[in-house]
Enzyme design. Structure first.
Site, short mmCIF file in Angstrom:
data_model
loop_
_atom_site.label_atom_id
_atom_site.label_comp_id
_atom_site.label_asym_id
_atom_site.label_seq_id
_atom_site.Cartn_x
_atom_site.Cartn_y
_atom_site.Cartn_z
N GLY A 4 10.93 -3.92 6.60
CA GLY A 4 11.44 -5.22 6.21
C GLY A 4 10.65 -5.76 5.04
N CYS A 26 1.99 -5.67 8.11
CA CYS A 26 2.75 -6.31 7.03
C CYS A 26 2.34 -5.68 5.70
CB CYS A 26 2.42 -7.80 7.03
SG CYS A 26 3.20 -8.72 5.69
N LEU A 27 3.32 -5.43 4.84
CA LEU A 27 3.02 -4.84 3.53
C LEU A 27 2.14 -5.76 2.68
CD1 LEU A 27 6.54 -3.33 2.67
CD2 LEU A 27 4.49 -2.07 3.36
N HIS A 66 8.00 -15.22 6.83
CA HIS A 66 7.59 -15.15 5.41
C HIS A 66 8.25 -16.26 4.59
CE1 HIS A 66 4.98 -11.71 4.88
NE2 HIS A 66 5.80 -10.90 5.51
N GLN A 122 7.38 -11.98 -0.93
CA GLN A 122 6.43 -10.87 -1.03
C GLN A 122 6.49 -10.16 -2.38
OE1 GLN A 122 7.68 -9.15 3.01
NE2 GLN A 122 5.53 -8.60 2.88
N HIS A 166 9.49 -11.68 11.91
CA HIS A 166 8.39 -11.51 10.95
C HIS A 166 8.84 -11.89 9.54
CE1 HIS A 166 4.84 -9.11 9.36
NE2 HIS A 166 5.58 -9.24 8.28
N GLU A 167 10.03 -11.41 9.15
CA GLU A 167 10.51 -11.67 7.78
C GLU A 167 10.90 -13.14 7.61
OE1 GLU A 167 9.68 -9.52 5.77
OE2 GLU A 167 9.46 -7.86 7.18
CO CO Z 1 5.33 -9.03 6.29
#
Ligand code: CO
Length: 167
Positions: free
Chosen positions: A46, A93-94, A139, A51, A135-136
Site C-alpha cells: 500500500g 511502513c515504506l 497516512h 508518502q 494504515h493508508e
Molecule cells: Co505506511
C-alpha cells in the site's frame, strides 16, 4: 511509468492532513499511476499520496500476494464507515524503513471512497486488506503506525531508529 521518491520519517509532509480530491483530471490520474508504480517498485502492499510528497487524499493498496481474492485498489477520499473487532499484528511502513512493530487494528472495516474514474465504491476488508486500508487512511490524517506505539516503545523507537537509520 514513474518511480517517485518515498518520503521517510521524520519528513513533515507525513504529519499533514491531506486534502480532499474534488476534481479527477489527467494530472490526478497520472499521479495515481505513478503512486501505483512506486508502490510496486518498493514491493509495498500500500502507499498513500503524502508518502510521495503530495498531500492529497489518495491511497493505493494491493494485497493480492497474500489475499488471493484481492487486486489493486485505488481509493480517493477513502473513509471508514464501519469497523468491527480488534486484532494485533506486525506492521511496517515504506516511510519508516527497517522498523516493524505489533499494532492493534480493527479486524474488519467498510470503506467508502471514489475510484480512479470518479465512481463511488464501497469495499469490505478483513485480514491484511483491513490492516492496509487503515494504515493508508491514517497516512491521509498525518498519522504513522509509530504514533500508535505506547510511550515506552516510542522512546525505544526514537533511540534506535535515529541511531541505525540507513538511507
Ligand atoms: Co505506511
Amino acid at each position: 511509468m514513474s518511480d517517485l521518491k518515498i518520503k521517510t520519517y521524520p519528513d513533515k509532509i507525513l504529519k499533514k492532513n491531506a486534502i480532499q480530491i474534488t476534481d479527477i483530471n489527467g494530472k490526478i490520474q497520472t499521479l495515481i499511476d505513478n503512486i501505483v508504480d512506486t508502490m510496486y517498485c518498493a514491493s509495498g502492499v500500500g502507499l498513500a499520496a503524502p508518502q510521495v510528497g503530495e498531500s492529497k487524499r489518495i491511497i493505493v493498496v494491493d494485497v493480492s500476494e497474500i489475499e488471493k481474492k484481492c487486486s489493486l485498489m485505488i481509493l480517493l477520499n477513502p473513509k471508514i464507515v464501519y469497523n468491527e473487532g480488534e486484532v494485533v499484528y506486525e506492521e511496517g511502513c515504506l516511510s519508516v524503513p527497517q522498523f516493524k512493530a505489533e499494532i492493534e487494528r480493527y479486524e474488519r472495516v467498510f470503506v467508502k471512497a471514489i475510484n480512479r474514474e470518479g465512481n463511488p465504491i464501497e469495499i469490505e476488508g478483513t485480514g491484511l486488506l483491513s490492516r492496509a486500508l487503515q494504515h493508508e487512511i491514517d497516512h491521509l490524517n498525518g498519522l504513522l503506525f509509530i504514533d500508535k506505539l505506547n510511550p515506552a516503545e516510542r522512546k525505544l523507537f526514537e533511540k534506535t531508529y535515529r541511531k541505525c537509520k540507513i538511507r
